[in-house]
Enzyme design. Structure first.
Site, PDB file in Angstrom:
ATOM      1  N   CYS A 114      22.285   4.488  42.115  1.00  0.00           N
ATOM      2  CA  CYS A 114      23.630   4.102  41.665  1.00  0.00           C
ATOM      3  C   CYS A 114      24.745   4.816  42.424  1.00  0.00           C
ATOM      4  CB  CYS A 114      23.773   4.358  40.169  1.00  0.00           C
ATOM      5  SG  CYS A 114      22.642   3.364  39.164  1.00  0.00           S
ATOM      6  N   HIS A 254      31.151   5.238  38.186  1.00  0.00           N
ATOM      7  CA  HIS A 254      30.033   4.292  38.171  1.00  0.00           C
ATOM      8  C   HIS A 254      29.966   3.638  36.797  1.00  0.00           C
ATOM      9  CE1 HIS A 254      26.130   2.534  38.239  1.00  0.00           C
ATOM     10  NE2 HIS A 254      25.560   3.485  37.522  1.00  0.00           N
ATOM     11  N   ASN A 284      25.682  -2.887  34.396  1.00  0.00           N
ATOM     12  CA  ASN A 284      25.394  -1.910  35.442  1.00  0.00           C
ATOM     13  C   ASN A 284      24.786  -2.632  36.638  1.00  0.00           C
ATOM     14  OD1 ASN A 284      24.449   0.136  37.076  1.00  0.00           O
ATOM     15  ND2 ASN A 284      23.423   1.274  35.456  1.00  0.00           N
TER      16      ASN A 284
END
Length: 380
Positions: A114, A254, A284
């Protein structure tokens, strides 16, 4: 020294939407449970057979080239951040470069989970500052649904598919990537991992039957580390660059979990209105979340804006980046209207979550007090 500036940005998400109501018919969950815990309302899914992360990345890069008026042959390097490559080999970057006609560039993948965007941008920055390349594309392309177990109610609501990319070029102006800080801690491996399919545990009938080819996550451990590490790296970059919270124009974390975002942002003391969030629409999307969010809100960004980016992912790997935005995008009336509506909705949902959490805490406290009282009575 030359600076490396973002001179263009674009993104692509598939048309198909999987919202919470649809998901509740696939697994034991519901909209209220998902919204209050992670802040996601819907996510995009690439359903077409035979299409993977390179398809998403190709669409995003084609749009970037068109929007910036850049010829494909002008691109000298393409870096693809992804945890969902089309194949173990060749690289997804090489496929995207071929699809987009980037005949004069080299291309390779970066796997930083990520944190893939900020890690890839840091690499591009180094190439620009060295003078080796002058036009670089960083693209993050993630078909996350390819590794989602739709029988696991804890993880399947979290992820969606998307790609986003930026054009990075040199400049003498005081804009672009100013600083970055990156860390890795391999002890995080057992807490966030795909257990099988690699060289340690190749694919077998047993690994497939055990559902070991999907993302495995220990939520509480990941939450604790994500909040702590994103916060510390952000504060470290701020301190190193003598930045106060008042001087920061935007924080782009994020987009993994709304609670994580709010915890990190709240502890930095940066105004909530300066925190860019679009997790409710996309979920996500791993390495793609930060550039997707920047593209989603680029009409808010002005040349000279000071922006902090921070991410955390499997490894564990994490970090933060400070950049100064390099161009303006004029907002439309629809975007301004959407901003106002989203701000009202987000404030309402925040109050509802806080109320639900307080009611839960009060209930647990009352139950504990009742149990303590009963124990005291039994002793007497």
């Amino acid at each position: 020294m030359l600076n490396a500036k973002i001179s263009g940005i674009a993104s692509y998400v598939p048309d198909d939407i999987l919202d919470n109501e649809m998901l509740s018919k696939m697994v034991d969950t519901n909209d209220e449970w998902i919204t209050t815990r992670v802040g996601i309302k819907e996510r995009r899914v690439l359903k077409e057979p035979g299409k993977g992360s390179s398809y998403l990345g190709t669409k995003a890069v084609e749009k970037l080239l068109a929007d910036t008026g850049t010829k494909p042959e002008e691109i000298e390097l393409l870096i693809c951040g992804t945890s969902n490559p089309d194949y173990r080999f060749p690289s997804t970057a090489s496929i995207i470069a071929h699809n987009c006609g980037l005949t004069n560039c080299y291309a390779y993948d970066i796997q930083a989970a990520c944190a893939g965007f900020i890690v890839s941008v840091q690499s591009a920055r180094a190439y620009i500052q060295s003078g080796l390349y002058k036009k670089i594309i960083v693209v993050c392309a993630e078909k996350m649904t390819s590794m989602v177990d739709y029988e696991d109610r804890a993880t399947c609501p979290l992820f969606g598919d998307a790609a986003a990319c930026v054009l990075i070029e040199p400049t003498d102006e005081p804009v672009g990537v100013m600083d970055g800080e990156f860390h890795v801690d391999g002890s995080g491996l057992p807490h966030l991992v795909m257990k099988a399919g690699g060289s340690v545990k190749p694919t077998t009938h047993e690994t497939v039957a055990a559902r070991e080819h999907y993302v495995y996550q220990e939520g509480r451990v990941v939450y604790k580390h994500a909040v702590r590490d994103m916060l510390q790296s952000t504060l470290s970059v701020m301190k190193r660059n003598n930045l106060t919270v008042e001087e920061i124009d935007w924080l782009v974390p994020h987009q993994a979990n709304l609670r994580i975002i709010e915890a990190v942002a709240g502890r930095t003391k940066i105004d909530d209105r300066k925190v860019l969030i679009d997790i409710e629409k996309y979920g996500n999307t791993s390495a793609a979340t930060i550039p997707l969010c920047l593209d989603d809100f680029k009409y808010r960004l002005k040349k000279g804006d000071k922006i902090l980016l921070t991410a955390f992912g499997a490894g564990f790997t994490w970090g933060a980046m400070y950049l100064i935005w390099a161009f303006d995008t004029k907002p439309t009336k629809e975007q301004i209207k959407r901003d106002k509506e989203e701000e009202k909705r987000r404030e309402k949902e925040k109050k509802e979550r806080e109320k639900a959490e307080k009611e839960k805490a009060d209930k647990e406290k009352a139950e504990k007090e009742k149990a303590d009282k009963e124990n005291e009575e039994m002793k007497s």
